[in-house]
Design an enzyme around this catalytic site. Structure first.
Site, PDB file in Angstrom:
ATOM      1  N   VAL A  97       0.839  -1.202   0.000  1.00  0.00           N
ATOM      2  CA  VAL A  97       0.000   0.000   0.000  1.00  0.00           C
ATOM      3  C   VAL A  97       0.873   1.252   0.000  1.00  0.00           C
ATOM      4  O   VAL A  97       0.627   2.206  -0.744  1.00  0.00           O
ATOM      5  CB  VAL A  97      -0.969   0.006   1.202  1.00  0.00           C
ATOM      6  N   CYS A  98       1.913   1.233   0.811  1.00  0.00           N
ATOM      7  CA  CYS A  98       2.830   2.384   0.853  1.00  0.00           C
ATOM      8  C   CYS A  98       3.558   2.542  -0.471  1.00  0.00           C
ATOM      9  O   CYS A  98       3.796   3.669  -0.925  1.00  0.00           O
ATOM     10  CB  CYS A  98       3.840   2.209   1.982  1.00  0.00           C
ATOM     11  N   GLU A  99       3.901   1.430  -1.092  1.00  0.00           N
ATOM     12  CA  GLU A  99       4.551   1.481  -2.398  1.00  0.00           C
ATOM     13  C   GLU A  99       3.620   2.110  -3.424  1.00  0.00           C
ATOM     14  O   GLU A  99       4.032   2.980  -4.208  1.00  0.00           O
ATOM     15  CB  GLU A  99       4.959   0.086  -2.848  1.00  0.00           C
TER      16      GLU A  99
END
Length: 208
Positions: A97-99
């Protein structure tokens, strides 16, 4: 399948699971809602408390030391003036998700005016942030780490008490150092509404 082939297959699967680029994964849901800093977020329905002093719109970005991943120099964003700061805050760059959030900032955010600084902030070690930037080919973004003591998280009310990571959020700070936009994503596994944040940043850049 012989032992050597089995080991090679296992190694490949492990790399895909834990690597920084989860390209085969579907894009996580986008959340347009927001909670207040200093309250709580959730992960899979489990509440996670946010600790620290809550920031609010119209007030200055608080002073807090961060470390620039590329130079290892200490940075205090509250002292920066003259540019709009687009702060994309993530728990860890090495999660899918952060990526996805960081790729959106780096790729779709290319249409933002040069007067808008795009910054990713997390509690990852600076070395991990730098590695991610190089592997993802997103070195044109700025990466700042709150790894030492979590002072940025505490100063903004965005530090997750249970994990000591940062909540998923987007902040936009104007040329005078005032916070003009806040989204703290209620469900930490969802993406923020980056399109809405881009529109706000562009609108701010047009103000005299």
């Amino acid at each position: 399948m012989n032992l050597k082939a089995a080991l090679s297959c296992s190694t490949l699967v492990l790399a895909l699971l834990v690597g920084g680029c989860a390209t085969l994964q579907p894009k996580p849901p986008v959340d347009s809602a927001s909670v207040n800093p200093g309250t709580s977020v959730s992960r899979g329905g489990n509440a996670l408390a946010l600790v620290g002093t809550p920031i609010s719109k119209g007030n200055p970005l608080p002073s807090a030391p961060l470390v620039d991943a590329m130079t290892m120099k200490e940075v205090d964003l509250s002292q920066e003036r003259g540019q709009i700061l687009f702060l994309s805050i993530v728990p860890s760059v090495d999660t899918k998700v952060c990526e996805a959030q960081t790729h959106t900032l780096g790729e779709e955010g290319d249409r933002l005016p040069p007067s808008i600084q795009r910054i990713t902030i997390s509690r990852d070690l600076p070395f991990a942030q730098k590695r991610f930037a190089e592997e993802a080919k997103l070195t044109h973004l700025r990466y700042l780490s709150d790894y030492k003591t979590g002072d940025f998280g505490k100063a903004t009310g965005l530090l997750v008490d249970e994990t000591k990571l940062l909540a998923r959020a987007v902040l936009i700070v104007d040329q005078q150092g005032l916070v003009q936009y806040i989204q703290v994503v209620p469900e930490i596994t969802h993406l923020p509404d980056m399109e809405a944040a881009f529109e706000k940043a562009i609108a701010l850049s047009k103000e005299k």
